[in-house]
Scaffold this active site. Structure first.
Site, PDB file in Angstrom:
ATOM      1  N   HIS A  76       6.912   0.068   0.243  1.00  0.00           N
ATOM      2  CA  HIS A  76       5.848  -0.902   0.498  1.00  0.00           C
ATOM      3  C   HIS A  76       5.254  -1.273  -0.856  1.00  0.00           C
ATOM      4  CE1 HIS A  76       2.065  -2.012   3.086  1.00  0.00           C
ATOM      5  NE2 HIS A  76       2.289  -2.888   2.118  1.00  0.00           N
ATOM      6  N   ARG A  90      -8.476 -10.938   0.517  1.00  0.00           N
ATOM      7  CA  ARG A  90      -9.691 -10.213   0.127  1.00  0.00           C
ATOM      8  C   ARG A  90      -9.353  -9.286  -1.023  1.00  0.00           C
ATOM      9  NH1 ARG A  90      -7.945  -5.371   1.910  1.00  0.00           N
ATOM     10  NH2 ARG A  90      -6.950  -5.218   3.934  1.00  0.00           N
ATOM     11  N   LYS A 118      -0.494 -13.356  11.807  1.00  0.00           N
ATOM     12  CA  LYS A 118       0.715 -12.887  11.141  1.00  0.00           C
ATOM     13  C   LYS A 118       1.923 -13.788  11.404  1.00  0.00           C
ATOM     14  CE  LYS A 118      -0.117  -7.986  10.338  1.00  0.00           C
ATOM     15  NZ  LYS A 118      -1.550  -7.971  10.540  1.00  0.00           N
TER      16      LYS A 118
END
Length: 445
Positions: free
Chosen positions: A208, A293, A116
């Site tokens: 989000h 992914r 990250k």
């Protein structure tokens, strides 16, 4: 295109990949642990290979066992689904080294986005907005305190190698940072094999919102729209929808543009998702992470674009993607994640499913790996199904979702269906003014 595809996963995503592969004429191979010997994905695949006992470390996370299964069946490609080994760069490299095609992005991109701290530094270098945070992992509590003073409170402590909202803690006061920092390091080491953590500004209230991209072999990166994932529990998503309600056309344009440019700068190939936190008051957004992914919530994008993202992944991996173009978007779609868990305490509820009756109707889609009589074991994620609806308007999609929830019958175990009803009925959700904390207010006490 491939002749034989091994799906290195289980449950609904394995079933989902199998169905697209079969439509394309590809022979499918499932893998299974002893706990999944009678599972739906095993039954629907053309063949299946046992890879070990129930614990994930000895089955679905056992790279040697999965690769041995792929070799034994003669697979020429491996699709990892999501979770498990899907974002493991070493596994991707080993698949390629064994002469098989990895249905995913370049392993180097997986590795770089999986860290990250490196991911946020890399994104910042390509013009993606990032929040205030640590440019490298703090080595001890004293360094963490100094960084926290610079960043400001509240802030988030999270594992540098984590994913899916796992291992995150909100810190609101300097007095709480020391113990939380040490606990986060211990948890990160146990769960992800590295004690490194980062500190990052915590935005509240926040939405989000994520952007789906698809990188092609010719350097183009398609943006397939955004999804709102703000309805969460323990930083993990419960309801997703597209298009995101309550955001301006200008914010949408900026997010899509930034995401496309980032993908092009990386030279990204395959499906990926850039996740952002948005301040709804200012419509400023900052990079959260990139998932290299297929996302759990990909069905809502498929419902509004008409594109099969698994097919697109296979075309990109087989280098047959020249005909892929950015599709037009239509309608509104909502996905509800149905979990085997107590709807109040949100603890897993394993057991045998006595009755399983799915809703049916136009524009209703259920992705699942379960049926009546199946055992929900404590060994794996409690996700039972994804209930998706689409309609011409958001209001109609909500009403369709509400009826579908009422028509979904699962007995023998507890599910979060009552919680989903409460959220769908809440004023915050219906008005589109929700944020990442809304689910806390909708939970029955």
């Amino acid at each position: 295109m491939f002749d034989r595809l091994l799906i290195a996963n289980r449950g609904e995503i394995a079933v989902r990949v199998i169905r697209t592969a079969k439509r394309l004429g590809i022979r499918t191979v499932a893998v299974f642990s002893d706990a999944d010997a009678a599972a739906r994905h095993v039954e629907e695949a053309d063949e299946a290979v046992r890879i070990g006992p129930p614990p994930v470390a000895r089955s679905y996370l056992d790279m040697d066992a999965v690769l041995a299964a792929a070799s034994a069946c003669g697979a020429d490609a491996v699709h990892p689904g999501y979770g498990f080994l899907s974002e493991n760069a070493e596994f991707a490299r080993r698949v390629q080294a064994a002469g098989m095609t990895w249905v995913g992005p370049d392993p180097d991109h997986i590795a770089r986005m999986g860290d990250k701290i490196e991911a946020r530094n890399l994104m910042a270098s390509h013009g993606v907005p990032v929040s205030r945070g640590t440019p490298r992992p703090p080595g001890d509590a004293a360094a963490a305190q100094a960084e926290a003073a610079r960043i400001g409170y509240p802030l988030m402590v999270k594992a540098a190698s984590g994913g899916g909202g796992i291992g995150m803690t909100i810190i609101r006061d300097a007095a709480d940072l020391g113990p939380a920092f040490q606990a986060a390091r211990t948890r990160a080491e146990r769960m992800f094999g590295s004690p490194d953590v980062l500190l990052e500004q915590y935005i509240e209230p926040a939405r989000h919102i994520e952007v789906q991209i698809l990188g092609l072999g010719d350097g183009r990166v398609l943006t397939l729209g955004e999804r709102d994932c703000s309805i969460q529990r323990r930083f993990q998503k419960v309801i997703e929808e597209t298009p995101a309600p309550g955001i301006s056309a200008e914010l949408r344009r900026r997010m899509l543009d930034v995401s496309r440019r980032a993908g092009e700068a990386l030279g990204y190939r395959g499906a990926g998702t850039l996740e952002y936190l948005v301040d709804p008051r200012t419509e400023e957004f900052v990079f959260l992470e990139m998932n290299t992914r297929l996302q759990v919530e990909h069905p809502v994008t498929e419902l509004v674009t008409g594109m099969d993202l698994v097919e697109a992944q296979l075309l990109v991996a087989a280098r047959e993607d020249a005909g892929l173009t950015e599709p037009s978007r239509r309608d509104h779609a909502i996905e509800l994640r149905i979990y085997a868990e107590d709807p109040v305490r949100m603890f897993p509820s394993p057991g045998r499913i006595e009755q399983w009756k799915e809703p049916a109707g136009e524009h209703i889609r259920v992705d699942t790996g379960y049926r009546t009589g199946d055992e929900v074991t404590p060994h794996y994620d409690p996700l039972l199904a994804k209930l998706c609806t689409a309609a011409a308007t958001r209001e109609a999609a909500i009403e369709s979702a509400r009826r579908a929830v009422d028509d979904f019958t699962v007995t023998g175990i507890k599910t979060n269906l009552p919680l989903l009803r409460r959220v769908l009925d809440s004023e915050a959700f219906r008005s589109g003014t929700f944020d990442t904390k809304t689910l806390e207010t909708a939970r029955p006490r």
